[in-house]
Design a protein around this motif. Structure first.
Motif, PDB file in Angstrom:
ATOM      1  N   GLU A  41       0.786  -1.204   0.007  1.00 30.19           N
ATOM      2  CA  GLU A  41       0.145  -0.001  -0.064  1.00 30.19           C
ATOM      3  C   GLU A  41       1.075   1.114   0.032  1.00 30.19           C
ATOM      4  O   GLU A  41       2.083   1.348   0.488  1.00 30.19           O
ATOM      5  N   VAL A  42       0.457   2.271  -0.728  1.00 28.52           N
ATOM      6  CA  VAL A  42       1.209   3.524  -0.740  1.00 28.52           C
ATOM      7  C   VAL A  42       0.608   4.345   0.579  1.00 28.52           C
ATOM      8  O   VAL A  42      -0.475   4.602   0.571  1.00 28.52           O
ATOM      9  N   ILE A  43       1.611   4.771   1.552  1.00 35.98           N
ATOM     10  CA  ILE A  43       1.292   5.586   2.418  1.00 35.98           C
ATOM     11  C   ILE A  43       2.166   7.019   2.398  1.00 35.98           C
ATOM     12  O   ILE A  43       3.083   6.800   2.384  1.00 35.98           O
ATOM     13  N   ASP A  44       1.241   8.020   2.254  1.00 40.44           N
ATOM     14  CA  ASP A  44       1.614   9.274   2.253  1.00 40.44           C
ATOM     15  C   ASP A  44       2.925   9.398   1.026  1.00 40.44           C
ATOM     16  O   ASP A  44       4.196   9.970   1.269  1.00 40.44           O
ATOM     17  N   GLY A  45       2.661   8.611  -0.057  1.00 41.93           N
ATOM     18  CA  GLY A  45       3.697   8.698  -1.042  1.00 41.93           C
ATOM     19  C   GLY A  45       4.799   7.770  -1.129  1.00 41.93           C
ATOM     20  O   GLY A  45       5.584   7.462  -1.979  1.00 41.93           O
ATOM     21  N   GLN A  46       4.654   6.792   0.133  1.00 43.76           N
ATOM     22  CA  GLN A  46       5.667   5.837   0.278  1.00 43.76           C
ATOM     23  C   GLN A  46       5.139   4.288  -0.098  1.00 43.76           C
ATOM     24  O   GLN A  46       4.307   4.035   0.654  1.00 43.76           O
ATOM     25  N   LYS A  47       5.899   3.710  -0.649  1.00 45.20           N
ATOM     26  CA  LYS A  47       5.364   2.338  -1.024  1.00 45.20           C
ATOM     27  C   LYS A  47       5.970   1.422   0.126  1.00 45.20           C
ATOM     28  O   LYS A  47       6.696   1.535   0.367  1.00 45.20           O
ATOM     29  N   THR A  48       4.657   0.768   0.716  1.00 43.86           N
ATOM     30  CA  THR A  48       5.034  -0.110   1.873  1.00 43.86           C
ATOM     31  C   THR A  48       4.416  -1.539   1.544  1.00 43.86           C
ATOM     32  O   THR A  48       3.384  -1.652   0.854  1.00 43.86           O
TER      33      THR A  48
ATOM     34  N   TRP B 128      12.826   0.598   5.167  1.00 39.36           N
ATOM     35  CA  TRP B 128      12.555  -0.728   6.014  1.00 39.36           C
ATOM     36  C   TRP B 128      12.390  -0.616   7.419  1.00 39.36           C
ATOM     37  O   TRP B 128      12.791  -0.930   8.346  1.00 39.36           O
ATOM     38  N   ILE B 129      11.568   0.566   7.847  1.00 37.73           N
ATOM     39  CA  ILE B 129      10.979   0.860   8.936  1.00 37.73           C
ATOM     40  C   ILE B 129       9.372   1.127   8.720  1.00 37.73           C
ATOM     41  O   ILE B 129       8.983   1.623   7.474  1.00 37.73           O
ATOM     42  N   PRO B 130       8.833   1.098   9.884  1.00 38.83           N
ATOM     43  CA  PRO B 130       7.239   1.200   9.677  1.00 38.83           C
ATOM     44  C   PRO B 130       6.939   2.651   9.787  1.00 38.83           C
ATOM     45  O   PRO B 130       7.711   3.610  10.533  1.00 38.83           O
ATOM     46  N   VAL B 131       5.978   3.142   8.720  1.00 36.56           N
ATOM     47  CA  VAL B 131       5.547   4.345   8.763  1.00 36.56           C
ATOM     48  C   VAL B 131       4.117   4.368   9.416  1.00 36.56           C
ATOM     49  O   VAL B 131       3.435   5.383   9.773  1.00 36.56           O
ATOM     50  N   GLN B 132       3.603   3.297   9.721  1.00 35.51           N
ATOM     51  CA  GLN B 132       2.637   3.279  10.414  1.00 35.51           C
ATOM     52  C   GLN B 132       2.334   1.854  10.973  1.00 35.51           C
ATOM     53  O   GLN B 132       2.734   0.935  10.402  1.00 35.51           O
ATOM     54  N   ILE B 133       1.725   1.846  12.336  1.00 32.76           N
ATOM     55  CA  ILE B 133       1.380   0.637  12.982  1.00 32.76           C
ATOM     56  C   ILE B 133       0.167   0.527  13.602  1.00 32.76           C
ATOM     57  O   ILE B 133      -0.370   1.518  13.925  1.00 32.76           O
ATOM     58  N   ARG B 134      -0.425  -0.557  13.429  1.00 33.13           N
ATOM     59  CA  ARG B 134      -2.033  -0.896  13.757  1.00 33.13           C
ATOM     60  C   ARG B 134      -1.892  -2.047  14.894  1.00 33.13           C
ATOM     61  O   ARG B 134      -1.606  -3.074  14.675  1.00 33.13           O
ATOM     62  N   THR B 135      -2.396  -1.724  16.204  1.00 35.17           N
ATOM     63  CA  THR B 135      -2.536  -2.770  17.026  1.00 35.17           C
ATOM     64  C   THR B 135      -3.877  -3.077  17.387  1.00 35.17           C
ATOM     65  O   THR B 135      -4.743  -2.325  17.421  1.00 35.17           O
ATOM     66  N   ALA B 136      -4.433  -4.417  17.038  1.00 32.33           N
ATOM     67  CA  ALA B 136      -5.848  -4.464  17.577  1.00 32.33           C
ATOM     68  C   ALA B 136      -6.009  -5.518  18.785  1.00 32.33           C
ATOM     69  O   ALA B 136      -5.168  -6.486  18.824  1.00 32.33           O
ATOM     70  N   GLU B 137      -6.951  -5.375  19.638  1.00 39.85           N
ATOM     71  CA  GLU B 137      -7.287  -6.122  20.609  1.00 39.85           C
ATOM     72  C   GLU B 137      -8.281  -7.210  20.157  1.00 39.85           C
ATOM     73  O   GLU B 137      -8.973  -6.903  19.165  1.00 39.85           O
ATOM     74  N   ALA B 138      -8.500  -8.439  20.965  1.00 40.55           N
ATOM     75  CA  ALA B 138      -9.277  -9.499  20.475  1.00 40.55           C
ATOM     76  C   ALA B 138     -10.665  -9.190  20.572  1.00 40.55           C
ATOM     77  O   ALA B 138     -11.768  -9.367  19.686  1.00 40.55           O
TER      78      ALA B 138
END
Length: 244
Positions: A163-170, A198-208
């Motif tokens: 996915e492209v995030i703020d112009g950065q291909k991830t 090769w560092i995260p530009v976005q992180i999502r954590t989800a609970e059960a």
């Protein structure tokens, strides 16, 4: 992470059980996030982990602007705040400072086996001893400095696509904890790994239960010297300390 109900409203107080999820512990257009490309992306899982491993071998520190969105699904509540984050290590132990500046100031310091959460408006600091959790507090900054072996040991992992995030291909890496205790805290972590650094530009954590948090990073600076003053909570003399 629960605060004293006598000093804070329900909306303001953090939940104790999600202390690490706050940092132990984004945002604009997140809910209309574009669809993912095919899971058969440019990079395989082994290639992504190998790239991350190369970065981890030379990791010394990171600092960035951060935007944080927390969503409580059952009551359809969303809160967004922003500030800065600093991350380095003392030996193997993480040293993390989260400075939230808007909409209301908060500070969280993780250092020397403790987490200190400071509310300047209340002149109150909450102190948490991490104990056996001290080796888990990096999960909100997973992807910054951990080795391939660390990730494989702690998580089952998969590539979901690109996915492209703020112009950065991830490349989108999903991690699910192997440890049942960690699973009780969060069900999965999703990383959007910048294919250049090769560092995260976005992180999502989800609970059960479905609640989740998204951290979005900007102006990321790697391996620059961070002064000790960046990890100073600057507590006033009349601050109230509450041991949790």
């Amino acid at each position: 992470m629960a605060l004293n109900t006598k000093t804070q409203s329900h909306k303001e107080r953090p939940h104790k059980e999600t202390l690490l999820a706050v940092f132990l512990c984004g945002f604009v257009s997140f809910f209309s996030m574009p669809s993912l490309s095919s899971a058969q992306g440019t990079y395989t899982l082994d290639q992504v982990l190998a790239k991350m491993d190369e970065v981890g071998k030379v990791f010394r520190s990171m600092q960035a602007a951060i935007e944080r969105t927390k969503v409580t699904v059952i009551v359809n509540d969303k809160s967004v705040d922003s500030g800065n984050v600093y991350f380095t290590r003392r030996g193997k132990d993480p040293r993390i400072m989260l400075q939230i500046n808007r909409p209301e100031q908060q500070r969280m310091l993780i250092d020397m086996g403790k987490a200190l959460l400071y509310f300047p408006k209340l002149k109150q600091v909450q102190e948490y001893f991490l104990g056996k959790n001290r080796d888990k507090v990096e999960f909100m900054l997973i992807g910054f400095g951990q080795s391939k072996e660390d990730i494989k040991r702690a998580y089952n992992s998969a590539i979901l696509g690109e996915e492209v995030i703020d112009g950065q291909k991830t490349s989108i890496l999903e991690l699910k904890p192997r440890d049942p205790k960690a699973s009780a805290l969060f069900a999965s972590i999703r990383l959007w790994m910048d294919q250049q650094r090769w560092i995260p530009v976005q992180i999502r954590t989800a609970e059960a239960g479905g609640d989740y948090m998204v951290l979005k990073f900007a102006n990321i600076k790697m391996n620059q010297k961070i002064p000790d003053s960046a990890f100073d909570l600057k507590l006033p003399k009349d601050v109230q300390t509450i041991k949790m």
